[in-house]
Write a protein that holds these residues in place. Structure first.
Motif, PDB file in Angstrom:
ATOM      1  N   VAL A 195       3.143   1.728  -2.368  1.00 63.37           N
ATOM      2  CA  VAL A 195       2.998   0.324  -2.766  1.00 63.37           C
ATOM      3  C   VAL A 195       4.321  -0.341  -3.129  1.00 63.37           C
ATOM      4  N   LEU A 203      -0.974  -5.686  -2.530  1.00 68.17           N
ATOM      5  CA  LEU A 203      -1.360  -4.828  -3.640  1.00 68.17           C
ATOM      6  C   LEU A 203      -2.851  -4.936  -3.925  1.00 68.17           C
ATOM      7  N   ASN A 206      -4.873  -3.194  -1.043  1.00 66.74           N
ATOM      8  CA  ASN A 206      -4.736  -1.731  -1.036  1.00 66.74           C
ATOM      9  C   ASN A 206      -5.312  -1.087  -2.290  1.00 66.74           C
TER      10      ASN A 206
END
Length: 672
Positions: A195, A203, A206
């Motif tokens: 990340v 962000l 995911n």
């Protein structure tokens, strides 16, 4: 069995071990599984492949039991004594009735592996496939509707900077359901390499995927998988895995046996192996290495796993490449022994490392290694030892083979490495001389690697009985410098000495016949006898990194001091060969991408390819006549290729370019 088969979940197993309801009889063998076996174990249950049954016993008599092995594999606490408890008959009856108290009679390696992974004693990572890894059929499904098997890329000992990675112990904690999203994000998700540098939208998307996978792993932990039957309805890969992980009348089979049957019409693999060994009688040849090397060539450096091999390779490929690859294989083995990088085939740490070396020789268009330049030679030596001491090939070895083959392909062409992460993967597992005490089993790669490194440092070890050089054809044994029986007698009350008895710091390689002569004599006695026939014994001992004072008897009563001194000598050698060279190697062989202006990029989605242009300076993508950010260009590309909208994509790991070596690389390398 009269007792009907039952099932329980991994979660139930772990909870009962924590409560002390599941234990081992004191006489059970030790936990011996290498950590990579745990990766295979979880891979099997995700793929619904039978892993065998755990057999419990309910004792009705007094017995002494031992706790499940919860010790770290190395470092502080790795050699502590496991807790032993004795119960009388009354206590056993009470525990059996109230707590469902059970002994593991068979299956302790599997049960212990499950426990250590979910409690975080062993770090096992679930690596999820990226969108680019998925088959088209899977891509059409919503993320939440995809199964764990469909999303599994691999189980690994470390996280993957290019894919969502979940430590199983963290997924287990999350599955208990008492953590808020903020805590999950702060404690686990935000720490992932994957990340780094993502924007808020990436962000958010995911994290949602991360939580979905954690939920599915939690469901796996709660499902009844330990005792199960196997349904023979498998694709190529499952078919191969089934035979590899089971025995047929005591004969171990693997996917190469299945491949041999497939190729038989136009290429007799078994006869070719026999022919190969008669042509090059000095060595033994692993047919799987040849098969995977051919797969690397046919797939253009992209795939060497069993499923690709069984699905795509045919006898034409083997007729085309077999003879050349076998010739290179022979030359690689000859190089390893001539340069003292391996002392014998039986003691080679990783035979799979032969594959990148074959690719190096093939790509350099050289007849043998004598024609490589010093720049190439220095890199190969560093890569070889660093890969062994980092245990690089212990898990996910197929990916390591592909990466290293591509790297050595570049080195063969005189091209520097542009992947900075490659060098971090070569970090030594040994950071201090105390770490060496953790390695005491000859199946361990670092154990073998240390003994080979000592041979390399001496430019070829000599025998203790005389000054002749040990050859790869001799039958070598890992001799106890302080004989085992001597330690048991002389230091029987010294727990530290007993625990370090088999440590690699008390081992060295000598011919079997010399080892037999040593017996159980104290070191000064048997070495004095050897010195009578070998006046050069002192110099021989120095080659083996054995302090020469041992001949005079100065260490006879001080085994712990001896083992510490030799461990320090070995660690100094590791520092000199690998640790202290890291910066120099990076400076010499790493080249950061320095592209300016525009480069051609492309993406593949749903088996369709779309090209675009990246302006490296502005980090904008020109796609279909419009300028986009890298990630929005990826979303646009997905919509264009599939008609699927509302996607959130990390464009830096979506778009690719072709580097100077002809390899596909993510444009992530150009991210500012």
């Amino acid at each position: 069995m009269n007792t009907p088969q039952q099932t329980e979940s991994i979660k139930n197993l772990v909870e009962n071990i924590d409560k002390g309801n599941i234990v081992l009889p004191e006489f059970q063998r030790d936990f011996v599984w290498e950590i990579k076996k745990t990766c295979e174990l979880f891979d099997s249950i995700v793929r619904d492949i039978f892993i065998g049954s755990i057999i419990y016993g309910k004792p009705t008599f007094e017995i002494t039991v031992r706790e499940i092995d919860t010790r770290p594999r190395k470092g502080q606490g790795s050699r502590r004594k496991l807790k032993i408890t004795s119960f009388d008959k009354g206590e056993i009856n009470q525990k059996s009735q109230i707590s469902n108290f059970r002994l593991i009679l068979d299956g302790q390696q599997r049960a212990t592996s499950f426990y250590r992974a979910l409690k975080g004693i062993d770090e096992i990572w679930f690596i999820a496939k990226s969108e680019d890894d998925l088959d088209n059929e899977i891509k059409t499904k919503e993320y939440k509707d995809r199964s764990l098997e469909e999303m599994l890329y691999t189980f690994s000992l470390q996280e993957d900077e290019e894919r969502i990675s979940i430590k199983l112990s963290e997924a287990y904690e999350i599955s208990k359901g008492d953590m808020f999203d903020e805590d999950i994000k702060e404690n686990f998700f935000d720490n992932l390499l994957f990340v780094v540098a993502m924007n808020d939208a990436e962000l958010k998307d995911n994290f949602r995927r991360y939580k979905t996978l954690c939920m599915k792993l939690g469901e796996l932990f709660k499902s009844e998988l330990l005792l199960s039957y196997y349904l023979l309805n498998m694709d190529n890969e499952k078919f191969a895995l089934f035979f590899e992980r089971s025995n047929s009348k005591g004969i171990q089979l693997n996917f190469i046996d299945i491949l041999a049957a497939k190729l038989y019409k136009g290429f007799n693999l078994r006869d070719k192996i026999d022919e190969l060994e008669s042509r090059y009688p000095n060595f033994k040849f692993d047919r799987e290495i040849i098969v995977r090397t051919i797969s690397y060539i046919v797939s253009n450096g992209k795939d060497i796993d069993r499923n690709y091999i069984l699905s795509n390779l045919n006898y034409d490929h083997f007729n085309l490449y077999w003879d050349d690859i076998c010739k290179y294989y022979n030359q690689v083995l000859d190089f390893l022994f001539q340069e003292d990088l391996a002392i014998s085939q039986n003691w080679m740490p990783y035979e799979n490392m032969v594959i990148p070396l074959i690719i190096f020789l093939r790509e350099s268009n050289q007849n043998d290694f004598s024609q490589m330049n010093e720049w190439q030679y220095e890199f190969i030596k560093y890569w070889y030892w660093a890969s062994i001491l980092s245990q690089r090939y212990s898990s996910g070895s197929n990916e390591a083979i592909l990466q290293d083959s591509n790297v050595l392909k570049s080195i063969a062409k005189g091209i520097k490495i542009t992947d900075r992460v490659f060098f971090t993967r070569l970090k030594s597992q040994i950071d201090s001389y105390e770490d060496i005490f953790s390695y005491s089993r000859k199946v361990n790669v670092i154990y073998k690697g240390i003994l080979n490194l000592i041979n390399y440092n001496s430019m070829g070890l000599t025998d203790w009985n005389n000054s002749s050089k040990l050859s790869f054809s001799k039958k070598l044994e890992d001799h106890h410098i302080f004989p085992k029986e001597y330690i048991k007698q002389q230091f029987k009350n010294d727990e530290q000495a007993i625990s370090l008895m088999d440590c690699v710091a008390n081992r060295t390689l000598i011919p079997k016949i010399t080892n037999i002569k040593v017996g159980k004599k104290k070191p000064s006695r048997y070495m004095t006898e050897l010195k009578a026939s070998n006046e050069k014994l002192d110099s021989t001992l120095k080659e083996h990194l054995v302090p020469t004072e041992i001949v005079e008897g100065l260490y006879d009563e001080f085994f712990n001091e001896f083992i510490e001194e030799r461990a320090k000598l070995i660690f100094d050698l590791i520092k000199k060969t690998i640790i202290e060279k890291e910066k120099q190697i990076i400076d010499q062989y790493y080249l950061a991408p320095r592209v300016q202006g525009n480069i051609k990029i492309f993406a593949t989605y749903y088996s369709k390819k779309l090209e675009a242009t990246l302006d490296v300076d502005s980090q904008k993508v020109l796609l279909l006549g419009e300028s986009h950010s890298v990630s929005s260009a990826a979303d646009k590309a997905k919509y264009t290729l599939s008609g699927k909208g509302d996607t959130s994509t990390n464009g830096w790991r979506f778009w690719k370019y072709i580097d100077n070596n002809g390899q596909e690389r993510y444009i992530d390398e150009f991210r500012k």
